[in-house]
Design a protein around this motif. Sequence first.
Motif, PDB file in Angstrom:
ATOM      1  N   GLY A   1     -15.187  -7.914 -22.893  1.00 18.63           N
ATOM      2  CA  GLY A   1     -16.398  -8.015 -22.087  1.00 18.63           C
ATOM      3  C   GLY A   1     -16.991  -9.411 -22.109  1.00 18.63           C
ATOM      4  O   GLY A   1     -17.433  -9.925 -21.089  1.00 18.63           O
ATOM      5  N   SER A   2     -16.985 -10.014 -23.274  1.00 18.58           N
ATOM      6  CA  SER A   2     -17.500 -11.375 -23.409  1.00 18.58           C
ATOM      7  C   SER A   2     -16.628 -12.356 -22.623  1.00 18.58           C
ATOM      8  O   SER A   2     -17.134 -13.269 -21.972  1.00 18.58           O
TER       9      SER A   2
ATOM     10  N   ASP B   1     -17.301 -12.014 -18.893  1.00 22.88           N
ATOM     11  CA  ASP B   1     -18.582 -12.598 -18.469  1.00 22.88           C
ATOM     12  C   ASP B   1     -18.451 -14.045 -17.997  1.00 22.88           C
ATOM     13  O   ASP B   1     -19.314 -14.536 -17.278  1.00 22.88           O
ATOM     14  N   HIS B   2     -17.377 -14.712 -18.386  1.00 19.44           N
ATOM     15  CA  HIS B   2     -17.172 -16.107 -18.002  1.00 19.44           C
ATOM     16  C   HIS B   2     -16.506 -16.252 -16.636  1.00 19.44           C
ATOM     17  O   HIS B   2     -16.328 -17.376 -16.155  1.00 19.44           O
TER      18      HIS B   2
ATOM     19  N   GLU C   1     -15.761 -14.620 -12.496  1.00 18.34           N
ATOM     20  CA  GLU C   1     -16.203 -13.766 -11.408  1.00 18.34           C
ATOM     21  C   GLU C   1     -15.029 -12.897 -10.956  1.00 18.34           C
ATOM     22  O   GLU C   1     -14.641 -12.891  -9.786  1.00 18.34           O
TER      23      GLU C   1
ATOM     24  N   LYS D   1     -13.235  -6.516 -14.444  1.00 24.28           N
ATOM     25  CA  LYS D   1     -12.780  -6.319 -15.827  1.00 24.28           C
ATOM     26  C   LYS D   1     -11.319  -5.898 -15.858  1.00 24.28           C
ATOM     27  O   LYS D   1     -10.584  -6.249 -16.777  1.00 24.28           O
TER      28      LYS D   1
END
Length: 70
Positions: A30-31, A34-35, A37, A40
């Motif tokens: 998830g982290s 987040d970086h 676009e 997942k």
Amino acid sequence: MSLQNTLKAISNPVRRDILTLLKEGPQSAGSIADHFELSKATISSHLAQLKQADLIREDKYKNFIYYELN
């Protein structure tokens, strides 16, 4: 681990960026996502290819999976 898998894994700029992120230390999927676009699912696919090339490894802790450079 084959050279072909390694070259295929690092040929993609997103996967190279993921490797750069992991230089800072272990991170959850998830982290990492987040970086970018990207979905997942797409990040998960990139992580799977890096793992198959033996460039990263995963550690499971409770309900989380953390990825780090191998």
